[in-house]
Design a protein around this motif. Structure first.
Motif, PDB file in Angstrom:
ATOM      1  N   VAL A  55       0.833  -1.202   0.000  1.00 37.30           N
ATOM      2  CA  VAL A  55       0.000   0.000   0.000  1.00 37.30           C
ATOM      3  C   VAL A  55       0.866   1.251   0.000  1.00 37.30           C
ATOM      4  N   ALA A  56       1.858   1.290   0.879  1.00 34.02           N
ATOM      5  CA  ALA A  56       2.715   2.468   0.979  1.00 34.02           C
ATOM      6  C   ALA A  56       3.459   2.734  -0.332  1.00 34.02           C
ATOM      7  N   ASN A  57       4.018   1.696  -0.924  1.00 33.52           N
ATOM      8  CA  ASN A  57       4.776   1.872  -2.175  1.00 33.52           C
ATOM      9  C   ASN A  57       3.885   2.334  -3.314  1.00 33.52           C
ATOM     10  N   SER A  58       2.752   1.668  -3.495  1.00 27.63           N
ATOM     11  CA  SER A  58       1.893   2.019  -4.634  1.00 27.63           C
ATOM     12  C   SER A  58       1.317   3.422  -4.484  1.00 27.63           C
ATOM     13  N   LEU A  59       0.930   3.793  -3.269  1.00 27.89           N
ATOM     14  CA  LEU A  59       0.385   5.140  -3.071  1.00 27.89           C
ATOM     15  C   LEU A  59       1.473   6.201  -3.200  1.00 27.89           C
ATOM     16  N   ALA A  60       2.656   5.923  -2.695  1.00 26.71           N
ATOM     17  CA  ALA A  60       3.750   6.896  -2.826  1.00 26.71           C
ATOM     18  C   ALA A  60       4.071   7.160  -4.298  1.00 26.71           C
ATOM     19  N   ILE A  61       4.102   6.114  -5.089  1.00 26.20           N
ATOM     20  CA  ILE A  61       4.342   6.277  -6.526  1.00 26.20           C
ATOM     21  C   ILE A  61       3.234   7.106  -7.159  1.00 26.20           C
ATOM     22  N   ALA A  62       1.994   6.812  -6.782  1.00 25.55           N
ATOM     23  CA  ALA A  62       0.860   7.564  -7.330  1.00 25.55           C
ATOM     24  C   ALA A  62       0.950   9.040  -6.950  1.00 25.55           C
ATOM     25  N   LEU A  63       1.332   9.346  -5.723  1.00 24.57           N
ATOM     26  CA  LEU A  63       1.441  10.743  -5.299  1.00 24.57           C
ATOM     27  C   LEU A  63       2.531  11.488  -6.056  1.00 24.57           C
ATOM     28  N   VAL A  64       3.662  10.836  -6.271  1.00 26.54           N
ATOM     29  CA  VAL A  64       4.741  11.465  -7.038  1.00 26.54           C
ATOM     30  C   VAL A  64       4.283  11.718  -8.473  1.00 26.54           C
ATOM     31  N   LEU A  65       3.613  10.732  -9.056  1.00 29.35           N
ATOM     32  CA  LEU A  65       3.129  10.903 -10.425  1.00 29.35           C
ATOM     33  C   LEU A  65       2.040  11.961 -10.523  1.00 29.35           C
ATOM     34  N   LEU A  66       1.171  12.040  -9.511  1.00 28.33           N
ATOM     35  CA  LEU A  66       0.158  13.097  -9.515  1.00 28.33           C
ATOM     36  C   LEU A  66       0.808  14.467  -9.571  1.00 28.33           C
ATOM     37  N   ASP A  67       1.921  14.607  -8.885  1.00 25.26           N
ATOM     38  CA  ASP A  67       2.649  15.867  -8.860  1.00 25.26           C
ATOM     39  C   ASP A  67       3.369  16.136 -10.180  1.00 25.26           C
ATOM     40  N   ALA A  68       3.937  15.095 -10.780  1.00 24.36           N
ATOM     41  CA  ALA A  68       4.761  15.256 -11.985  1.00 24.36           C
ATOM     42  C   ALA A  68       3.967  15.112 -13.281  1.00 24.36           C
ATOM     43  N   VAL A  69       3.143  14.088 -13.369  1.00 26.52           N
ATOM     44  CA  VAL A  69       2.360  13.794 -14.579  1.00 26.52           C
ATOM     45  C   VAL A  69       0.938  13.458 -14.127  1.00 26.52           C
ATOM     46  N   PRO A  70       0.089  14.474 -13.963  1.00 26.44           N
ATOM     47  CA  PRO A  70      -1.229  14.259 -13.358  1.00 26.44           C
ATOM     48  C   PRO A  70      -2.074  13.141 -13.976  1.00 26.44           C
ATOM     49  N   VAL A  71      -2.055  13.011 -15.287  1.00 28.03           N
ATOM     50  CA  VAL A  71      -2.876  11.963 -15.920  1.00 28.03           C
ATOM     51  C   VAL A  71      -2.396  10.580 -15.490  1.00 28.03           C
ATOM     52  N   ALA A  72      -1.096  10.350 -15.531  1.00 30.17           N
ATOM     53  CA  ALA A  72      -0.546   9.077 -15.079  1.00 30.17           C
ATOM     54  C   ALA A  72      -0.785   8.897 -13.584  1.00 30.17           C
ATOM     55  N   GLY A  73      -0.718   9.991 -12.835  1.00 26.36           N
ATOM     56  CA  GLY A  73      -0.955   9.931 -11.402  1.00 26.36           C
ATOM     57  C   GLY A  73      -2.351   9.462 -11.056  1.00 26.36           C
ATOM     58  N   VAL A  74      -3.333   9.904 -11.828  1.00 21.81           N
ATOM     59  CA  VAL A  74      -4.720   9.475 -11.592  1.00 21.81           C
ATOM     60  C   VAL A  74      -4.860   7.977 -11.845  1.00 21.81           C
ATOM     61  N   VAL A  75      -4.241   7.500 -12.907  1.00 15.75           N
ATOM     62  CA  VAL A  75      -4.287   6.064 -13.208  1.00 15.75           C
ATOM     63  C   VAL A  75      -3.628   5.277 -12.081  1.00 15.75           C
ATOM     64  N   PHE A  76      -2.451   5.713 -11.649  1.00 14.59           N
ATOM     65  CA  PHE A  76      -1.745   5.013 -10.582  1.00 14.59           C
ATOM     66  C   PHE A  76      -2.465   5.142  -9.244  1.00 14.59           C
ATOM     67  N   LEU A  77      -3.170   6.250  -9.037  1.00  8.34           N
ATOM     68  CA  LEU A  77      -3.960   6.397  -7.819  1.00  8.34           C
ATOM     69  C   LEU A  77      -5.071   5.354  -7.781  1.00  8.34           C
ATOM     70  N   TRP A  78      -5.693   5.109  -8.930  1.00  8.97           N
ATOM     71  CA  TRP A  78      -6.714   4.059  -9.018  1.00  8.97           C
ATOM     72  C   TRP A  78      -6.094   2.695  -8.722  1.00  8.97           C
ATOM     73  N   VAL A  79      -4.929   2.428  -9.279  1.00  4.78           N
ATOM     74  CA  VAL A  79      -4.232   1.163  -9.026  1.00  4.78           C
ATOM     75  C   VAL A  79      -3.891   1.046  -7.540  1.00  4.78           C
ATOM     76  N   ALA A  80      -3.372   2.118  -6.949  1.00  4.02           N
ATOM     77  CA  ALA A  80      -3.022   2.097  -5.526  1.00  4.02           C
ATOM     78  C   ALA A  80      -4.256   1.848  -4.662  1.00  4.02           C
ATOM     79  N   GLY A  81      -5.375   2.463  -5.024  1.00  3.90           N
ATOM     80  CA  GLY A  81      -6.621   2.218  -4.296  1.00  3.90           C
ATOM     81  C   GLY A  81      -7.063   0.773  -4.408  1.00  3.90           C
ATOM     82  N   SER A  82      -6.916   0.213  -5.589  1.00  6.97           N
ATOM     83  CA  SER A  82      -7.266  -1.193  -5.794  1.00  6.97           C
ATOM     84  C   SER A  82      -6.375  -2.114  -4.970  1.00  6.97           C
ATOM     85  N   ILE A  83      -5.100  -1.810  -4.930  1.00  7.02           N
ATOM     86  CA  ILE A  83      -4.164  -2.608  -4.133  1.00  7.02           C
ATOM     87  C   ILE A  83      -4.526  -2.506  -2.649  1.00  7.02           C
ATOM     88  N   THR A  84      -4.847  -1.302  -2.214  1.00 13.00           N
ATOM     89  CA  THR A  84      -5.206  -1.087  -0.810  1.00 13.00           C
ATOM     90  C   THR A  84      -6.418  -1.925  -0.415  1.00 13.00           C
TER      91      THR A  84
END
Length: 113
Positions: A55-84
């Motif tokens: 959970v920590a790894n997937s969400l941390a990656i999503a947060l970094v991507l949200l900051d750097a590449v918002p579209v990719a960050g949203v996708v990874f945020l969904w993945v992190a939520g699913s993992i959680t």
């Protein structure tokens, strides 16, 4: 990642699937679940990380991507939520592991940003 895995030395617990049974349904495991359980039996340390490193790894990656590449960050945020959700529902982690994993990810992101 390191904070989650290092805590294993302090908080030694078994995953819920080992405490409550093997995680199979009364009708037997699906073929995918059977493969997953086989991998866990033969390739896992069979210890529970508190907080959840997944959970920590997937969400941390999503947060970094949200900051750097918002579209990719949203996708990874969904993945992190699913993992959680999956870690708790499929009994790989306790709910508190997932909640604390979220906290570690957010705290790490804010501190290292």
């Amino acid at each position: 990642s390191y904070a989650c895995y290092a805590s294993t030395a302090l908080f030694q617990t078994l995953p819920p699937r080992l405490v409550e049974g093997d995680g199979t349904s009364p009708h037997g495991p699906s073929s995918l679940r059977a493969v997953n359980l086989w991998v866990l039996r033969h390739g896992s340390i069979t210890a529970n990380t508190l907080p959840s490193g997944h959970v920590a790894n997937s969400l941390a990656i999503a947060l970094v991507l949200l900051d750097a590449v918002p579209v990719a960050g949203v996708v990874f945020l969904w993945v992190a939520g699913s993992i959680t959700v999956a870690t708790a529902v499929l009994r790989y982690h306790y709910s508190i592991d997932a909640v604390l994993g979220i906290g570690v990810a957010i705290l790490s992101f804010l501190l290292l940003r």
